[in-house]
Write a protein that holds these residues in place. Structure first.
Motif, short mmCIF file in Angstrom:
data_model
loop_
_atom_site.label_atom_id
_atom_site.label_comp_id
_atom_site.label_asym_id
_atom_site.label_seq_id
_atom_site.Cartn_x
_atom_site.Cartn_y
_atom_site.Cartn_z
N CYS A 292 1.19 -3.99 -5.22
CA CYS A 292 -0.21 -4.32 -5.51
C CYS A 292 -0.88 -5.07 -4.36
N GLY A 293 -0.55 -4.76 -3.13
CA GLY A 293 -1.08 -5.53 -2.03
C GLY A 293 -2.02 -4.75 -1.14
N GLY A 294 -2.65 -3.70 -1.67
CA GLY A 294 -3.52 -2.86 -0.87
C GLY A 294 -4.98 -3.23 -0.97
N SER A 295 -5.84 -2.25 -0.72
CA SER A 295 -7.29 -2.49 -0.67
C SER A 295 -8.00 -1.99 -1.92
N ASN A 296 -7.29 -1.98 -3.04
CA ASN A 296 -7.85 -1.50 -4.30
C ASN A 296 -7.21 -2.25 -5.46
N PRO A 297 -7.89 -2.29 -6.60
CA PRO A 297 -7.17 -2.71 -7.80
C PRO A 297 -6.00 -1.75 -8.02
N PRO A 298 -4.80 -2.24 -8.28
CA PRO A 298 -3.65 -1.34 -8.45
C PRO A 298 -3.73 -0.61 -9.79
N GLN A 299 -3.00 0.50 -9.89
CA GLN A 299 -2.81 1.06 -11.22
C GLN A 299 -1.78 0.21 -11.95
N GLU A 300 -1.73 0.34 -13.25
CA GLU A 300 -0.90 -0.56 -14.05
C GLU A 300 0.59 -0.35 -13.83
N THR A 301 0.96 0.81 -13.30
CA THR A 301 2.35 1.08 -12.94
C THR A 301 2.53 1.08 -11.42
N GLY A 302 1.60 0.46 -10.72
CA GLY A 302 1.75 0.24 -9.29
C GLY A 302 1.88 1.52 -8.49
N LEU A 303 2.83 1.53 -7.58
CA LEU A 303 3.09 2.68 -6.70
C LEU A 303 4.45 3.29 -7.01
N THR A 304 4.79 3.28 -8.31
CA THR A 304 6.08 3.84 -8.74
C THR A 304 5.87 5.19 -9.43
N PHE A 305 5.17 5.18 -10.55
CA PHE A 305 4.83 6.45 -11.18
C PHE A 305 3.45 6.33 -11.81
N SER B 8 11.03 5.50 -12.67
CA SER B 8 11.18 6.73 -11.91
C SER B 8 11.27 6.49 -10.40
N LEU B 9 11.77 7.51 -9.70
CA LEU B 9 11.98 7.41 -8.26
C LEU B 9 10.74 7.88 -7.52
N GLY B 10 9.72 7.05 -7.54
CA GLY B 10 8.43 7.43 -6.97
C GLY B 10 8.31 7.08 -5.50
N THR B 11 7.49 7.87 -4.80
CA THR B 11 7.04 7.57 -3.44
C THR B 11 5.53 7.72 -3.46
N GLN B 12 4.81 6.61 -3.41
CA GLN B 12 3.36 6.68 -3.54
C GLN B 12 2.68 5.79 -2.50
N SER B 13 1.44 6.17 -2.19
CA SER B 13 0.64 5.42 -1.23
C SER B 13 -0.76 5.25 -1.77
N GLU B 14 -1.54 4.42 -1.10
CA GLU B 14 -2.94 4.27 -1.48
C GLU B 14 -3.75 5.53 -1.21
N LYS C 227 0.83 -1.21 0.00
CA LYS C 227 0.00 0.00 0.00
C LYS C 227 0.86 1.26 0.00
N PHE C 228 2.17 1.08 0.07
CA PHE C 228 3.14 2.18 0.05
C PHE C 228 4.42 1.65 -0.55
#
Length: 711
Positions: free
Chosen positions: A355-368, A73-79, A51-52
């Motif tokens: 991709c382990g959170g409480s939603n369908p992930p975006q196709e690029t996950g939690l990166t960009f 890319s050097l992403g920092t993303q959360s749900e 989820k992060f």
């Protein structure tokens, strides 16, 4: 005598178990640890918890985000990290709607599409496509100063040696600046949106190594690569508190604000520029530890350092790798075996992180961001199904929370178009808000996914609680599916369409009906929904049965299945042989149906294999083709599909599925690989023999445990 027989049986079972070759999971995982010895923009590494996620360059942090922005890319993303730009024009979602009556039945269904004119409606479309958008929460990197006082660039770093230990989820990064070694350890906490870092270098005591936090601005573009520093005045950031071992920063945007808490070895936090903050360690130390936590609320947590992150990461990843299924190809002579095992291990790691959170992930996950950071529900099959097949159903179960939260909006969408039940929204944010799209609005193949995924959960446990939990979702989905089918009086059958864009998105909605894959999937899903009725002791639904019994046949011409009944030139017109070869999904993703003739499907696979423009496909098309070949009893073909030498079937050093310069990562490819391999190993309901998707020519030595059959 009977008692002796029972004891003997128990003994033999125990003897067999003791002598069964258990997989050395740690050995299998660690032989695919990734090592970087240079700054490759496509080889970044990620830590996270589902989820992060936090993606790093060769310094083990996000020290050079602009250098990497066109790579992974050097992403920092959360749900939870979402934002919207101000709606200055007071656009209404209703301004994106356009009526259609595809089947001349007076329906006038309203679809949210990309209206080109008038300008007002076009503006509304653009606004609701962009908003909400997922946020890049911030860059956390190392600020390095050279002897001449200039800040170091990535080219100044030498002796690079970076490794991720996949078994623990910890990255170690070593490099040298002007003869001074630096070593960085990076880990993610597993129960919070927080990273832990440890840095060791003489540069710390010399005041030449500091830690920065920098806040980029949302781009409002299809992609957000975490390195846009324009629009400085459109957001604000400030230090809320600062002590010798902790600091708190607030970042405020147009519709949201959030906090970054830093806990560190002795030092101080100061503002060094617009949206740029620096932690300066005390010059007493050559080693510093810190943690950085992102939170939607101002709730300062207990002080933690790298040691805490190391403990959580090591424990969490050990539990993950020791749970569920595993496979070991060591000893195989097929030259592709090690590469397949590498893709498997890295795909397990990446999908768990992203991709382990409480939603369908975006196709690029939690990166960009891709598509503004919004998930696509038609991709959820590829993101989620593998968890159940690999014996980790709890992760899939958690993802399905989204369908409960978005249920009311999906119901209103169905009502808006004059249908019963729920029509699941294809492109949305985590709250189920629809995004205008001239393709997404007409897709239907995402509708049965919730039935497929919950059926896997039920098969895993056979627990009636699963039926009770999901029954309302399943029955409302089936109500829509039955109502969506159009009755053809002339042929006394139900059609899917017109008004459909199939999974193979090149076909126009206004002309398309009865795509093979969707018809097969509709048939299976409605029958499965009826099984849920029976399991719960409820009567079968008469309307569903009417549609099941009269649903159009799979369209055939010249001994092959057409992509859609409306495209008689499916395999002669070049455009129809691009994009996803979804016709193959009618046997593979979808279980074998009484409607399907395997001889005809084998002919279809052959013609698709020979004629398709494979250069214009996507990452999940190859595992889809492999599943089709496996069900047809063609294991060599299945492996050939997984290893087809096409750019979109590229798996980078870090395990990501590369598509092109726009989509440098594509997690449906990773999830698809895991799903296909599970099927090839464990088989499906009517498969026979061990490892039915792998050749029996002696070139594959396989140890597998913990897998579940596909339907």
């Amino acid at each position: 005598m009977k008692r002796i027989t029972i004891y003997l049986g128990i003994f033999l079972m125990g003897f067999s178990s003791m002598n069964a070759q258990k997989i050395d999971r740690k050995k299998v995982v660690q032989r695919h640890n990734v090592v970087n010895t240079k700054a490759d923009t496509l080889s970044t590494l990620t830590v996270g918890n589902g989820k992060f996620a936090y993606t790093v360059d060769i310094t083990g942090m996000q020290s050079f985000p602009e250098y990497y922005k066109n790579g992974v890319s050097l992403g920092t993303q959360s749900e939870w990290g979402w934002n919207s730009f101000p709606n200055k024009e007071n656009y209404k979602f209703e301004e994106t709607l356009k009526p259609y009556d595809f089947n001349n039945d007076g329906r006038k269904a309203l679809y949210s599409v990309q209206i080109k004119e008038p300008e007002r409606n076009k503006g509304a479309v653009e606004y609701f496509r962009v908003n909400q958008h997922r946020l890049q929460l911030g860059n956390i990197g190392i600020e390095l100063t050279k002897k001449d006082g200039q800040q170091a660039k990535i080219a100044d770093l030498t002796n690079i040696n970076q490794k991720i230990d996949l078994w623990t989820g910890i990255i170690t990064s070593e490099f040298t600046l002007e003869g001074a070694p630096v070593k960085v350890w990076t880990a993610s906490f597993q129960n919070s949106d927080k990273i832990g870092l440890k840095i060791e270098s003489d540069l710390i005591a010399k005041g030449k190594l500091k830690i920065f936090a920098r806040y980029p601005s949302p781009t409002g573009q299809f992609l957000d690569d975490a390195a846009f520093y324009g629009n400085e005045n459109d957001h604000s950031s400030k230090i809320v508190s600062s002590q010798s071992t902790q600091g708190l920063i607030q970042h405020k945007l147009q519709s949201t604000d959030y906090y970054t808490q830093l806990s560190f070895t002795e030092g101080k936090l100061r503002e060094a520029g617009k949206h740029y903050f620096v932690y300066e360690p005390s010059n007493k130390n050559k080693t510093v530890e810190l943690s950085v936590e992102f939170s939607a609320k101002n709730q300062q947590s207990n002080r933690t350092l790298f040691a805490d992150a190391e403990k959580e990461s090591t424990s969490g990843w050990k539990n993950f790798w020791e749970s569920g299924a595993a496979v070991d190809f060591e000893g195989s002579t097929d030259p592709r075996a090690n590469e397949l095992e590498r893709r498997i291990i890295l795909s397990e790691y990446l999908t768990k992180v992203q991709c382990g959170g409480s939603n369908p992930p975006q196709e690029t996950g939690l990166t960009f961001n891709s598509w503004y950071g919004k998930p696509h529900t038609e991709m959820h099959w590829w993101h989620g199904v593998h968890y159940a097949l690999w014996g980790r159903p709890e992760i899939l179960d958690k993802q399905l929370d989204y369908y409960f939260r978005s249920f009311d909006k999906a119901k209103k969408l169905a009502e808006r178009q004059g249908y019963k039940g729920v029509r699941w929204i294809k492109m949305s944010d985590n709250d189920g808000n629809e995004s205008p799209s001239s393709v997404a609005a007409f897709l239907i193949w995402e509708q049965p996914h919730i039935i497929y995924m919950t059926e896997l959960l039920y098969r895993n446990s056979k627990d009636k609680k699963v039926l009770e939990k999901y029954k309302d979702l399943i029955f409302a989905t089936a109500d829509f599916m039955a109502d969506f089918a159009t009755y053809d009086k002339e042929k006394n059958r139900y059609n899917l369409g017109k008004g459909v864009i199939p999974a193979q998105e090149v076909f126009p909605a206004k002309d398309t009906y009865n795509p093979t894959y969707e018809v097969a999937y509709w048939d299976w899903a409605l029958k499965t929904a009826q099984e849920w009725k029976e399991r719960l002791g409820q009567p079968r639904d008469k309307k569903w049965d009417d549609v099941i019994n009269k649903l159009a046949p799979l369209p055939v011409q010249d001994g092959v299945y057409l992509s859609t009944e409306s495209a008689k030139d499916s395999f002669t017109f070049p455009k129809w042989m691009t994009d996803h070869p979804a016709v193959l999904g009618a046997l593979g993703m979808v279980p074998e149906s009484p409607k399907l003739d395997k001889k005809i499907m084998k002919n279809t696979l052959e013609i698709v294999w020979e004629r398709w423009n494979w250069e214009h496909t996507w990452g999940w098309d190859f595992p889809m083709t492999a599943m089709n070949a496996a069900r047809l009893g063609l294991p060599n073909k299945a492996l050939d599909a997984l290893f087809m030498n096409i750019q979109t079937n590229t798996y980078l050093k870090n395990g990501h599925n590369y598509q092109d310069g726009r989509l440098r990562i594509y997690l449906p490819g990773n999830g698809g690989t895991l799903a296909a391999v599970a099927m090839m190993l464990e088989g499906w309901d009517n498969s026979t023999g061990q490892y039915p998707g792998f050749p029996k020519d002696g070139t594959w030595k396989i140890k597998a445990e913990g897998f579940k059959k596909m339907p």
